[in-house]
Design a protein around this motif. Structure first.
Motif, PDB file in Angstrom:
ATOM      1  N   SER A 127     -36.228 -23.010  12.239  1.00  0.00           N
ATOM      2  CA  SER A 127     -36.791 -22.259  13.679  1.00  0.00           C
ATOM      3  C   SER A 127     -37.184 -20.981  13.272  1.00  0.00           C
ATOM      4  CB  SER A 127     -35.906 -22.375  14.708  1.00  0.00           C
ATOM      5  OG  SER A 127     -34.641 -21.721  14.490  1.00  0.00           O
ATOM      6  N   TYR A 128     -36.219 -20.323  12.494  1.00  0.00           N
ATOM      7  CA  TYR A 128     -36.499 -18.602  11.855  1.00  0.00           C
ATOM      8  C   TYR A 128     -37.470 -18.710  11.073  1.00  0.00           C
ATOM      9  CZ  TYR A 128     -35.543 -14.480   9.205  1.00  0.00           C
ATOM     10  OH  TYR A 128     -35.754 -13.433   8.586  1.00  0.00           O
ATOM     11  N   GLN A 153     -35.022 -12.484   4.815  1.00  0.00           N
ATOM     12  CA  GLN A 153     -33.774 -12.806   5.551  1.00  0.00           C
ATOM     13  C   GLN A 153     -33.322 -11.682   6.404  1.00  0.00           C
ATOM     14  OE1 GLN A 153     -32.239 -15.630   5.918  1.00  0.00           O
ATOM     15  NE2 GLN A 153     -33.729 -16.356   4.431  1.00  0.00           N
ATOM     16  N   VAL A 154     -34.460 -11.104   7.074  1.00  0.00           N
ATOM     17  CA  VAL A 154     -34.224  -9.906   7.932  1.00  0.00           C
ATOM     18  C   VAL A 154     -33.641 -10.478   9.330  1.00  0.00           C
ATOM     19  CG1 VAL A 154     -35.486  -8.146   9.492  1.00  0.00           C
ATOM     20  CG2 VAL A 154     -35.954  -8.720   6.858  1.00  0.00           C
ATOM     21  N   GLU A 160     -37.827  -2.909   9.020  1.00  0.00           N
ATOM     22  CA  GLU A 160     -37.524  -3.530   7.967  1.00  0.00           C
ATOM     23  C   GLU A 160     -38.561  -5.089   7.810  1.00  0.00           C
ATOM     24  OE1 GLU A 160     -34.378  -5.831   4.979  1.00  0.00           O
ATOM     25  OE2 GLU A 160     -33.751  -4.969   6.756  1.00  0.00           O
ATOM     26  N   PHE A 161     -38.343  -5.740   8.915  1.00  0.00           N
ATOM     27  CA  PHE A 161     -39.322  -6.650   9.100  1.00  0.00           C
ATOM     28  C   PHE A 161     -40.591  -6.587   9.192  1.00  0.00           C
ATOM     29  CE2 PHE A 161     -41.253  -9.867  11.676  1.00  0.00           C
ATOM     30  CZ  PHE A 161     -41.340 -10.871  11.133  1.00  0.00           C
ATOM     31  N   LYS A 162     -40.882  -5.493  10.116  1.00  0.00           N
ATOM     32  CA  LYS A 162     -42.349  -4.926  10.205  1.00  0.00           C
ATOM     33  C   LYS A 162     -43.109  -4.743   8.938  1.00  0.00           C
ATOM     34  CE  LYS A 162     -42.078  -3.951  14.810  1.00  0.00           C
ATOM     35  NZ  LYS A 162     -42.150  -3.057  15.958  1.00  0.00           N
TER      36      LYS A 162
END
Length: 152
Positions: free
Chosen positions: A40-41, A124-125, A132-134
């Motif tokens: 789902s992630y 794996q953020v 970091e994800f952006k």
């Protein structure tokens, strides 16, 4: 353009300029509890990535609904099913089809796909609102958009 009513109305008016489809490949399963959260992630991230990719390439692309399949399904059978989608897509003047995915198992079947596979390693953020994800999304969108432009 997205698969939304307002964008589709615009597409119908300007279809001669929109020649590229982005169709994410997203696995689904509920059989292994320990992997449900990860799947789902990945689906959530792939949706964000695909939407951002479409924005970056706005004017020539349409991001259609994801092709969803059971993770354990036979990929050759899925490719045959996918070809029915592609046959419908090709009724419009689309020249390029791109399939972004985190599912590495598609690499073995890439040659049989009715378009171009874009395999991405999953990040794996933990927090999708984090800087970091952006940054990860932005960097990957830039790289993949450059790849797609090379097909034009």
């Amino acid at each position: 353009m997205q698969w939304q009513q307002d964008d589709i109305k615009k597409y119908v008016q300007a279809k001669e300029y929109i020649d590229t489809i982005i169709m994410p490949l997203q696995p689904f399963h509920l059989t292994k509890d320990e992997k449900i959260a990860q799947t789902s992630y990945e689906n959530e991230i792939l949706t964000i990535f695909s939407n951002e990719l479409e924005k970056e390439l706005s004017g020539r692309t349409m991001r259609i609904p994801s092709y969803t399949y059971v993770r354990s399904a036979d990929k050759e059978k899925e490719i045959e099913r996918m070809k029915t989608w592609v046959t419908d897509i090709q009724e419009q003047p689309f020249e390029h089809l791109f399939f972004p995915t985190f599912d590495m198992t598609w690499k073995k079947h890439e040659i049989n796909l009715p378009g171009n596979l874009i395999w991405l390693p999953v990040t794996q953020v933990e927090e999708i609102q984090s800087k970091e994800f952006k940054k990860w999304i932005h960097e990957n969108v830039l790289q993949v958009s450059e790849l797609i432009r090379s097909y034009w």
